[in-house]
Design a protein around this motif. Structure first.
Motif, PDB file in Angstrom:
ATOM      1  N   UNK A  76     -77.576  -4.671  57.039  1.00 30.47           N
ATOM      2  CA  UNK A  76     -76.500  -5.723  56.558  1.00 30.47           C
ATOM      3  C   UNK A  76     -77.017  -6.523  55.408  1.00 30.47           C
ATOM      4  N   UNK A  77     -76.042  -6.977  54.672  1.00 34.29           N
ATOM      5  CA  UNK A  77     -76.416  -8.078  53.773  1.00 34.29           C
ATOM      6  C   UNK A  77     -75.366  -9.302  53.984  1.00 34.29           C
ATOM      7  N   UNK A  78     -76.039 -10.275  54.357  1.00 36.27           N
ATOM      8  CA  UNK A  78     -75.329 -11.562  54.949  1.00 36.27           C
ATOM      9  C   UNK A  78     -75.524 -12.611  54.147  1.00 36.27           C
ATOM     10  N   UNK A  79     -74.624 -13.621  53.909  1.00 38.23           N
ATOM     11  CA  UNK A  79     -74.985 -14.789  53.263  1.00 38.23           C
ATOM     12  C   UNK A  79     -74.519 -15.883  54.326  1.00 38.23           C
ATOM     13  N   UNK A  80     -75.782 -16.849  54.470  1.00 36.77           N
ATOM     14  CA  UNK A  80     -75.553 -17.945  55.274  1.00 36.77           C
ATOM     15  C   UNK A  80     -76.562 -19.150  54.757  1.00 36.77           C
ATOM     16  N   UNK A  81     -75.929 -20.329  55.120  1.00 41.24           N
ATOM     17  CA  UNK A  81     -76.750 -21.520  54.693  1.00 41.24           C
ATOM     18  C   UNK A  81     -77.536 -21.265  53.353  1.00 41.24           C
ATOM     19  N   UNK A  82     -76.799 -20.898  52.312  1.00 39.30           N
ATOM     20  CA  UNK A  82     -77.098 -20.797  51.069  1.00 39.30           C
ATOM     21  C   UNK A  82     -78.423 -19.586  50.859  1.00 39.30           C
ATOM     22  N   UNK A  83     -78.447 -18.747  51.641  1.00 33.96           N
ATOM     23  CA  UNK A  83     -79.224 -17.739  51.621  1.00 33.96           C
ATOM     24  C   UNK A  83     -78.657 -16.436  51.772  1.00 33.96           C
ATOM     25  N   UNK A  84     -79.061 -15.459  50.909  1.00 32.34           N
ATOM     26  CA  UNK A  84     -78.661 -13.817  51.197  1.00 32.34           C
ATOM     27  C   UNK A  84     -79.652 -13.210  51.960  1.00 32.34           C
ATOM     28  N   UNK A  85     -79.329 -12.777  53.032  1.00 28.32           N
ATOM     29  CA  UNK A  85     -80.185 -11.949  53.993  1.00 28.32           C
ATOM     30  C   UNK A  85     -79.921 -10.385  54.081  1.00 28.32           C
ATOM     31  N   UNK A  86     -81.073  -9.695  53.609  1.00 20.35           N
ATOM     32  CA  UNK A  86     -80.762  -8.264  53.617  1.00 20.35           C
ATOM     33  C   UNK A  86     -81.526  -7.631  54.642  1.00 20.35           C
ATOM     34  N   UNK A  87     -81.186  -7.003  55.663  1.00 15.86           N
ATOM     35  CA  UNK A  87     -81.932  -6.606  56.842  1.00 15.86           C
ATOM     36  C   UNK A  87     -81.553  -5.056  57.065  1.00 15.86           C
ATOM     37  N   UNK A  88     -82.654  -4.419  57.358  1.00 14.30           N
ATOM     38  CA  UNK A  88     -82.542  -2.826  57.669  1.00 14.30           C
ATOM     39  C   UNK A  88     -83.338  -2.601  58.823  1.00 14.30           C
ATOM     40  N   UNK A  89     -82.689  -2.217  59.877  1.00 12.88           N
ATOM     41  CA  UNK A  89     -83.298  -1.958  61.291  1.00 12.88           C
ATOM     42  C   UNK A  89     -82.975  -0.531  61.677  1.00 12.88           C
ATOM     43  N   UNK A  90     -84.069   0.191  62.098  1.00 12.53           N
ATOM     44  CA  UNK A  90     -84.064   1.554  62.650  1.00 12.53           C
ATOM     45  C   UNK A  90     -84.419   1.454  64.190  1.00 12.53           C
ATOM     46  N   UNK A  91     -84.069   2.712  64.797  1.00 12.70           N
ATOM     47  CA  UNK A  91     -84.383   2.747  66.251  1.00 12.70           C
ATOM     48  C   UNK A  91     -85.600   4.002  66.231  1.00 12.70           C
ATOM     49  N   UNK A  92     -86.260   3.988  65.466  1.00 13.75           N
ATOM     50  CA  UNK A  92     -87.412   5.004  65.400  1.00 13.75           C
ATOM     51  C   UNK A  92     -88.568   4.576  66.123  1.00 13.75           C
ATOM     52  N   UNK A  93     -89.788   5.204  65.763  1.00 13.62           N
ATOM     53  CA  UNK A  93     -90.931   5.257  66.620  1.00 13.62           C
ATOM     54  C   UNK A  93     -91.559   4.056  66.564  1.00 13.62           C
ATOM     55  N   UNK A  94     -91.272   3.329  65.443  1.00 19.11           N
ATOM     56  CA  UNK A  94     -92.198   2.111  65.279  1.00 19.11           C
ATOM     57  C   UNK A  94     -93.688   2.492  64.897  1.00 19.11           C
ATOM     58  N   UNK A  95     -94.416   1.201  64.757  1.00 19.53           N
ATOM     59  CA  UNK A  95     -95.695   1.491  64.337  1.00 19.53           C
ATOM     60  C   UNK A  95     -96.487   0.221  64.696  1.00 19.53           C
TER      61      UNK A  95
END
Length: 365
Positions: free
Chosen positions: A294-313
């Motif tokens: 997602x690319x969201x705008x909130x409280x004068x901030x752009x927040x780009x988030x990428x979350x996967x459901x993979x194996x992690x590390x």
């Protein structure tokens, strides 16, 4: 240069001549090379700070119309940073702590003046060490600023080169391949139908050219998607999410509530590259089946988030290995004065978040 051989300019706040002489005697016994003036009131003290420019101040606590706490406050107000040693009669431990909190370097009791020379040497050495440290940190900060400016310049050049290469590949090579496709199609039309071998070979060659044209377009888009320049960041992220999904068969859900097209070109490119690198890491390492971004705008901030459901590390292992891809993303975000956060747990996937503060509020779509 040793403090014992360097001539110190000492400003002494003292109203008793005998005490001032006792201090001088101890300084000479301690082989301190000094030039000293003695003052006993506020006005003389202020004048001496300006005209004499002392290296260190020795001060009795109580003077007829003045005291050491006021003397320290004046130093702070004038932004003068030099050692300040209190020389006084017996004081409580609480008072000693308070005066040290106010900025005194040390305190000496008048019945223990033999400690004064070493206290002066110690205070001056500590002061010079602090000055050297601050100079070093200032130079380090300047160096980091210069390196960051250089990195910004190099990234800008690299993006321009990528755009030029993508354009040349798409236009020049694409046109040549299209012309070759047309020529082979014309040759095929002229060949006798019964010449099946030639017909089949030309058909195969035309198919190969079509594949090459698609590959050329893909390479050009990876280098620099035209949609990023033509339609802006939001459209580019939507497009790349679909391209990623089609190429990897990993479900990619992208949402956007921001008017990202208000961002300047360099910031848009930087965020796109971080998104590109993050999805590339998902495809290579995560073994994921789904990505939510997602690319969201909130409280004068752009927040780009990428979350996967993979194996992690294991986060500690990644930090110790200092992966170049992650380092590259961090540097990009630092250049934009943003904040990059990466969180991952074994079997619980990975999330990458970029927070970018914007001074002016963009219009919502």
């Amino acid at each position: 240069m040793s403090m014992q051989h360097q001539k110190l300019k000492i400003l002494h706040l003292e109203d008793l001549e005998t005490d001032a002489e006792l201090v001088e005697r101890e300084l000479r016994k301690g082989s301190i090379n000094f030039e000293k003036i003695v003052v006993d009131d506020r006005e003389s003290y202020i004048r001496a700070l300006d005209s004499f420019a002392p290296d260190i101040i020795l001060s009795d606590h109580s003077l007829p119309s003045f005291n050491s706490i006021e003397a320290l406050k004046i130093l702070h107000e004038k932004n003068i940073r030099i050692p300040f040693i209190l020389i006084t009669a017996t004081v409580s431990e609480e008072f000693a702590v308070d005066v040290m909190k106010c900025g005194a370097s040390d305190y000496i009791l008048k019945d223990r003046l033999q400690r004064l020379p070493n206290a002066i040497l110690s205070a001056m050495a500590k002061y010079e060490a602090e000055i050297d440290k601050e100079l070093f940190l200032s130079q380090l900060k300047d160096s980091q600023t210069e390196l960051r400016s250089l990195a910004t310049h190099l990234q800008s050049i690299r993006e321009e080169e990528r755009a030029d290469i993508a354009r040349e590949i798409h236009d020049e090579l694409g046109q040549l391949l299209t012309a070759l496709h047309i020529d082979l199609s014309l040759i095929k039309m002229k060949l006798p139908k019964e010449n099946e071998f030639a017909q089949d070979r030309i058909t195969a060659s035309i198919g190969l050219i079509n594949t090459i044209i698609k590959t050329v377009r893909k390479i050009a888009s990876q280098l620099r998607p035209p949609i990023l320049d033509e339609l802006g960041l939001s459209a580019a992220l939507h497009w790349y999410s679909k391209e990623f999904e089609n190429r990897t068969e990993i479900k990619c859900n992208f949402t956007n509530n921001s008017n990202a097209d208000t961002l300047d070109k360099a910031t848009s490119i930087g965020l796109f590259r971080v998104y590109q690198e993050s999805l590339t890491n998902v495809a290579r390492h995560a073994e994921a089946t789904e990505v939510n971004s997602s690319l969201l705008f909130d409280d004068n901030c752009f927040v780009l988030t990428i979350k996967d459901n993979g194996k992690g590390f294991n986060m500690d292992e990644i930090k110790s290995k200092n992966r170049l891809g992650i380092v590259g993303m961090k540097e990009r975000i630092k250049i934009m004065n943003g904040e990059l956060t990466i969180n991952s747990e074994i079997t619980k996937g990975t999330s990458v978040s970029v927070k970018l503060e914007i001074e002016e509020l963009p219009l919502q779509p």
